[in-house]
Structure formats: structure tokens, C-alpha cells
Design a protein around this motif. Sequence first.
Motif, short mmCIF file in Angstrom:
data_model
loop_
_atom_site.label_atom_id
_atom_site.label_comp_id
_atom_site.label_asym_id
_atom_site.label_seq_id
_atom_site.Cartn_x
_atom_site.Cartn_y
_atom_site.Cartn_z
N ASN A 34 47.07 42.36 44.61
CA ASN A 34 47.95 43.31 44.75
C ASN A 34 47.99 44.27 43.07
O ASN A 34 47.75 43.02 42.24
N ASP A 35 48.39 44.28 42.36
CA ASP A 35 48.07 44.91 40.96
C ASP A 35 48.60 45.57 40.27
O ASP A 35 49.29 46.64 40.06
N GLU A 54 47.51 32.16 60.83
CA GLU A 54 46.48 31.63 62.00
C GLU A 54 45.30 33.50 61.23
O GLU A 54 44.31 33.47 61.69
N ARG A 55 45.94 33.84 60.27
CA ARG A 55 45.09 35.40 59.88
C ARG A 55 44.00 34.92 58.61
O ARG A 55 44.72 34.26 57.75
N ASP A 56 43.41 35.56 58.22
CA ASP A 56 42.08 35.62 57.58
C ASP A 56 42.72 36.36 56.83
O ASP A 56 42.28 37.80 56.49
N ILE A 57 43.78 36.31 55.77
CA ILE A 57 43.62 37.00 54.75
C ILE A 57 42.86 36.26 53.18
O ILE A 57 44.45 34.74 52.81
N ARG A 58 43.14 37.03 52.01
CA ARG A 58 43.00 36.71 51.24
C ARG A 58 43.53 37.34 49.81
O ARG A 58 43.79 38.24 50.25
N ILE A 59 44.38 37.55 49.02
CA ILE A 59 45.06 37.61 48.11
C ILE A 59 44.59 37.53 46.70
O ILE A 59 44.07 36.60 46.82
N VAL A 60 44.14 38.37 46.14
CA VAL A 60 43.98 38.52 45.18
C VAL A 60 44.86 39.53 43.72
O VAL A 60 45.36 40.14 44.43
N HIS A 61 45.04 38.75 42.32
CA HIS A 61 46.36 39.43 41.70
C HIS A 61 45.40 39.85 40.19
O HIS A 61 44.59 39.61 39.83
N HIS A 62 45.96 40.79 39.83
CA HIS A 62 45.67 41.88 38.14
C HIS A 62 46.91 41.44 37.70
O HIS A 62 48.10 41.57 38.87
N GLU A 63 46.56 40.87 36.72
CA GLU A 63 48.02 40.12 35.80
C GLU A 63 48.74 41.82 35.66
O GLU A 63 50.30 41.86 35.09
N ARG A 64 47.74 43.32 35.44
CA ARG A 64 48.62 44.20 34.75
C ARG A 64 48.06 45.06 36.06
O ARG A 64 46.72 45.67 36.43
N ASN A 65 49.31 46.07 35.92
CA ASN A 65 48.45 47.46 37.03
C ASN A 65 47.04 48.65 36.50
O ASN A 65 47.09 48.21 34.78
N GLN A 66 46.08 48.29 37.15
CA GLN A 66 44.89 48.71 37.06
C GLN A 66 44.34 50.19 37.34
O GLN A 66 43.74 50.75 37.44
N GLY A 67 45.03 50.13 38.69
CA GLY A 67 44.91 51.32 39.33
C GLY A 67 43.73 51.01 40.94
O GLY A 67 43.25 50.53 40.68
N ALA A 70 40.29 50.66 40.84
CA ALA A 70 39.96 49.11 39.63
C ALA A 70 40.31 47.79 41.54
O ALA A 70 40.41 46.90 41.71
N ALA A 71 41.49 47.98 41.71
CA ALA A 71 41.73 47.42 42.54
C ALA A 71 40.92 47.13 43.79
O ALA A 71 40.97 45.81 44.05
N ILE A 72 40.16 48.82 44.12
CA ILE A 72 39.46 48.18 45.54
C ILE A 72 37.87 47.71 44.89
O ILE A 72 37.57 46.50 45.70
N ARG A 73 37.80 47.57 43.88
CA ARG A 73 36.58 46.78 43.36
C ARG A 73 36.45 45.72 42.99
O ARG A 73 36.18 44.66 43.36
N THR A 74 38.03 45.35 42.94
CA THR A 74 38.16 43.55 42.50
C THR A 74 38.07 43.63 43.95
O THR A 74 37.20 42.24 44.23
N GLY A 75 38.92 43.98 45.41
CA GLY A 75 39.09 43.16 45.97
C GLY A 75 37.27 43.17 47.36
O GLY A 75 37.41 42.37 48.11
N LYS A 164 29.19 48.53 48.93
CA LYS A 164 28.50 47.33 47.79
C LYS A 164 27.77 47.99 46.86
O LYS A 164 27.59 47.52 45.28
N SER A 165 26.44 48.81 47.51
CA SER A 165 25.67 48.89 46.27
C SER A 165 25.75 50.06 45.86
O SER A 165 25.39 50.68 45.07
N ILE A 166 26.96 51.31 45.74
CA ILE A 166 27.11 52.02 45.16
C ILE A 166 27.96 51.55 43.74
O ILE A 166 28.79 50.94 43.93
N PRO A 167 27.48 52.07 42.90
CA PRO A 167 27.80 51.50 41.36
C PRO A 167 29.69 52.28 40.92
O PRO A 167 29.36 53.56 40.61
N LEU A 168 30.70 52.14 41.55
CA LEU A 168 31.94 52.74 41.44
C LEU A 168 32.31 52.11 39.82
O LEU A 168 32.36 51.70 39.34
N GLU A 169 33.07 53.46 39.39
CA GLU A 169 32.98 53.08 38.12
C GLU A 169 35.43 53.31 37.97
O GLU A 169 35.89 52.88 36.94
N CYS A 170 35.37 54.34 38.83
CA CYS A 170 36.75 54.90 38.31
C CYS A 170 37.88 54.02 38.28
O CYS A 170 37.77 53.22 39.82
N ASN A 171 38.70 53.83 37.52
CA ASN A 171 39.80 52.97 37.29
C ASN A 171 41.22 53.38 38.65
O ASN A 171 42.35 52.54 39.26
#
Length: 225
Positions: A34-35, A54-67, A70-75, A164-171
Motif C-alpha cells: 500500500n503505497d 488461508e491465503r499467503d498474503i503479506r501487506i506492507v505499508h508506505h507512510e507516504r506515496n513513493q511511486g 519504490a513500491a516494487i523494490r519494497t515488496g 533481485k540481482s538487478i540494482p533498481l533505482e527508479c521510484n
Amino acid sequence: MPAYNESSHIQGILNKVCNVVLPFGMAMELVVVNDGSKDETAERIQQFVDAHPERDIRIVHHERNQGKGAAIRTGLAFVTGDYTVIQDGDEELDPNDFVAMVTKMETESLDVLYGSRFLLNRNAFYSTFLLGNRVLAWTVNLLYRQKITDEATCYKMFRTELLKSIPLECNGFEFCPEVTAKVARRGYKIVEVPIHYYPRSFEQGKKIRARDGWKAIKTLFKYRF
């Protein structure tokens, strides 16, 4: 699954993703980021998770919108599966297309596979986006010696260890051209399969704009030279 202000669609797409039956007996894990949504997206994600323990779901929250990038890198930090595919928090695409994508990845031992919206129905595009996507694909093919039809597709599937081996930078939305450029520069040939596409309008919540297309072109040139 990056999601920003998708309260109208988030439970619908979560349901569709979770109902996909993957081939080869594969299990699915879902990481939802949640971005920094300002609507009820976070609450509706939690409601869905609570209703489907029963579903394997993990939720991660950004406190502010980052794009999106950025959300993909976090996830990505929470992903443990063999394959990773990006799914937006809307309902423009059909997650059932994951079946054909995973099958091709597995049977042909691919490292990267894109789902192309152009290979089934070009008429699904609004004219402005059709032209923009053609320009992006042409730019990739010219600069990186690829033969793709849809650079901006959300459905990009990778072997997780590669992504995961790619150094991603864009937000922002530049994630798409960045990861395309960096995969291509490593010598990987991007293979495509057709996917279904049901575009929404700006009034329905579509967020990408023409300026994002120009940023994408600049990003492709940036990582080429």
C-alpha cells in the motif's frame, strides 16, 4: 502488487489473483504494498486478508506515496518464490494469464517473460496510448536489439533471483523501462506471450500520463548510454 488509491478495485483484483490455479502444483504468495494511499485502500486490503486467512498474503505499508518503482523494490524484499510477476492494484489485466506465463517460463527455462497486450487485441487501446506504447517498444528494439511489442506492460515475469540481482533505482513508472534496459544489457532476450487487457479511463482511476511516456524514453536512453 503496488497499490495507490485503489479502494474501488483492490478487493476485486485480490480476489482474481487468489483464484488463479497455477500449473505444476505451484503455490502462490502475494505481497501487497500500500503505497501511502489516502483513500480506503489499506482498510480494504486488510478486510480481504482477514476474510481469507488461508491465503499467503503479506501487506506492507508506505507512510507516504513513493511511486510504483519504490513500491516494487519494497515488496521484492519479501518475495521468496521462484518467479516474480508484477500486478497493479487495478483490474485492467487478467491474472489468469499467469498460467500461460508460468507454463512458458517453466517449460522453456526462461528467465524473463513479458505479457503483451498487443498480441491479442490492439483495438483495446486508446489511440494516444497505442501510439506511445508503439514508440516505447520501437525504442527498446532499436537501442537494445530486442523484438518486443509491449514495453510498458505491467505483466513482467522474472526468475526471482534475476530480478533481485538487478540494482533498481527508479521510484515511479520508470520502473518498466529501467528493468527492461537493465535486463537487456545483461544479454537476456525478452520473450512475450499474449495477455488480455481491459483499459480504464482517467475517470475510473487510470494514473499514468503522457509525461510518463517521455520519462520512459529518457530512461531507456539513460541506461543505454
